[in-house]
Design an enzyme around this catalytic site. Structure first.
Site, PDB file in Angstrom:
ATOM      1  N   LYS A  31       0.862  -1.276  -0.058  1.00 34.06           N
ATOM      2  CA  LYS A  31       0.102   0.166   0.055  1.00 34.06           C
ATOM      3  C   LYS A  31       0.934   1.292  -0.083  1.00 34.06           C
ATOM      4  O   LYS A  31       2.026   1.239   0.243  1.00 34.06           O
ATOM      5  CB  LYS A  31      -1.020   0.018   1.152  1.00 34.06           C
ATOM      6  CG  LYS A  31      -2.117  -0.947   0.881  1.00 34.06           C
ATOM      7  CD  LYS A  31      -3.363  -0.930   1.695  1.00 34.06           C
ATOM      8  CE  LYS A  31      -4.413  -1.856   0.944  1.00 34.06           C
ATOM      9  NZ  LYS A  31      -5.537  -2.142   1.992  1.00 34.06           N
ATOM     10  N   ARG A  40      -3.479 -10.032   4.888  1.00 31.07           N
ATOM     11  CA  ARG A  40      -3.747 -10.303   3.590  1.00 31.07           C
ATOM     12  C   ARG A  40      -2.707  -9.573   2.604  1.00 31.07           C
ATOM     13  O   ARG A  40      -2.500  -8.547   2.624  1.00 31.07           O
ATOM     14  CB  ARG A  40      -5.308  -9.279   3.524  1.00 31.07           C
ATOM     15  CG  ARG A  40      -5.632  -9.441   1.787  1.00 31.07           C
ATOM     16  CD  ARG A  40      -6.841  -8.689   1.841  1.00 31.07           C
ATOM     17  NE  ARG A  40      -7.408  -8.494   0.412  1.00 31.07           N
ATOM     18  CZ  ARG A  40      -6.932  -7.720  -0.404  1.00 31.07           C
ATOM     19  NH1 ARG A  40      -6.079  -6.989  -0.493  1.00 31.07           N
ATOM     20  NH2 ARG A  40      -7.617  -7.692  -1.646  1.00 31.07           N
TER      21      ARG A  40
HETATM   22  N1  PMM Z   1      -7.650  -3.584   0.816  1.00 29.86           N
HETATM   23  C1  PMM Z   1      -7.810  -4.002  -0.616  1.00 29.86           C
HETATM   24  C2  PMM Z   1      -8.915  -5.037  -1.072  1.00 29.86           C
HETATM   25  N2  PMM Z   1      -9.399  -5.563   0.025  1.00 29.86           N
HETATM   26  N3  PMM Z   1      -9.817  -6.079   2.122  1.00 29.86           N
HETATM   27  C3  PMM Z   1      -9.964  -6.311   3.354  1.00 29.86           C
HETATM   28  N4  PMM Z   1     -10.339  -6.675   4.274  1.00 29.86           N
HETATM   29  N5  PMM Z   1      -8.720  -5.211   3.896  1.00 29.86           N
HETATM   30  C4  PMM Z   1      -8.184  -4.434   2.984  1.00 29.86           C
HETATM   31  O1  PMM Z   1      -7.274  -3.361   3.566  1.00 29.86           O
HETATM   32  C5  PMM Z   1      -8.102  -4.583   1.444  1.00 29.86           C
HETATM   33  C6  PMM Z   1      -9.231  -5.338   1.069  1.00 29.86           C
HETATM   34  C7  PMM Z   1      -7.177  -3.042  -1.620  1.00 29.86           C
HETATM   35  O2  PMM Z   1      -5.854  -3.572  -1.887  1.00 29.86           O
HETATM   36  P1  PMM Z   1      -5.481  -4.628  -3.274  1.00 29.86           P
HETATM   37  O3  PMM Z   1      -6.243  -3.706  -4.459  1.00 29.86           O
HETATM   38  O4  PMM Z   1      -4.138  -4.626  -3.355  1.00 29.86           O
HETATM   39  O5  PMM Z   1      -6.162  -5.924  -3.158  1.00 29.86           O
END
Ligand code: PMM
Length: 265
Positions: free
Chosen positions: A204, A244
């Site tokens: 991020k 994650r």
């Molecule tokens: N961030 C993204 C997508 N899904 N889900 C949860 N639970 N928490 C998060 O902080 C989160 C998420 C965005 O990141 P990406 O586009 O790199 O997947």
């Protein structure tokens, strides 16, 4: 938790797993690297992103969920839509991860309650198109805790069993780099809410901010995996239930080291 974004435009891996076969293969690869579960999403939530329509989200996500579940992978579905959550659960998903914590779709909470699956409730203040303007806090830790508590109460009042609620501070969602760092410094307080804690720092912006040198720009998202693993170790130490991440191997090692250190204390 390994990430498979079946999107053309996610900020760190957009376009790479847009095809069903490639996405399933990637999910299996993440499991081989140590992921205990795989989070499948079909809608980018990067700041400024506009929404994808429901039919397209279903088209992207459901075959990948089905493909991974049929291989015995524990799958979570990353969606803000009740219909997508329902169909993903029917296709074998065992957990629903809603970045809006049930706020984006009024049918989400009843759908998850009926499906009787765990529900990730993330701290969220609005859709990606406008979220940067909502990154205004007096005390970010107190406000995130308070708003998460309200969402937990709403989700439980809506019929989701309390023991199925997982919480997440929503790093990067209506937060600037300083807010994200402060939240990472205070993960133990989030853990003290008494629910399993999910931390999603992977690649991020705030990590890019930390890694940028004086006068040099932040490294691109795909060069932030070592920094991600550092947050994974800190999260494990603070008692997180899951992290994650896009690149699993370094994080699996980081979590193992954190556990070994804990065992030696
Ligand atoms: N961030 C993204 C997508 N899904 N889900 C949860 N639970 N928490 C998060 O902080 C989160 C998420 C965005 O990141 P990406 O586009 O790199 O997947």
């Amino acid at each position: 938790m390994g990430v498979v974004n079946v999107t053309p435009d996610s900020f760190s891996d957009g376009g790479r797993w847009f095809d069903t076969t490639a996405a399933v293969k990637h999910g299996l690869h993440l499991v081989s690297e140590g992921a205990d579960l795989v989070d499948v999403g079909g809608e980018s939530t990067r700041p400024g992103a506009s929404r994808v329509d429901e039919a397209e989200e279903l088209r992207r996500v459901i075959p990948v969920v089905r493909g991974l579940a049929s291989e015995g992978v524990t799958v979570s579905v990353d969606t803000m839509r009740a219909r997508v959550a329902e169909q993903a659960v029917a296709a074998g998903a065992l957990l629903v991860n809603d970045v809006s914590g049930g706020l984006a779709d009024p049918d989400m909470i009843p759908a998850v309650a009926a499906a009787e699956v765990p529900f990730v409730v993330m701290h969220w203040r609005g859709f990606s198109e406008s979220m940067n303007s909502r990154a205004v806090y007096g005390d970010v830790v107190a406000e995130v805790l308070d708003e998460l508590r309200q969402r937990m109460d709403a989700v439980i009042a809506g019929g989701v069993a309390p023991e199925r609620v997982v919480i997440d501070p929503g790093l990067g969602f209506a937060k600037d780099a300083a807010h994200d760092l402060t939240l990472v410094a205070h993960l133990a307080e989030l853990h003290a809410l008494g629910r399993p804690l999910l931390v999603a720092a992977s690649r991020k912006r705030f990590l890019g901010h930390v890694l940028a040198g004086p006068g040099s720009p932040p490294p691109p998202a795909r060069e932030r995996d070592a920094a991600t693993a550092a947050v994974s170790a800190l999260s494990a130490q603070a008692g997180a239930w899951a992290v994650r991440v896009h690149e699993v191997r370094a994080t699996a090692d980081a979590v193992r080291v954190a556990r070994a250190v804990e065992g030696a204390a």
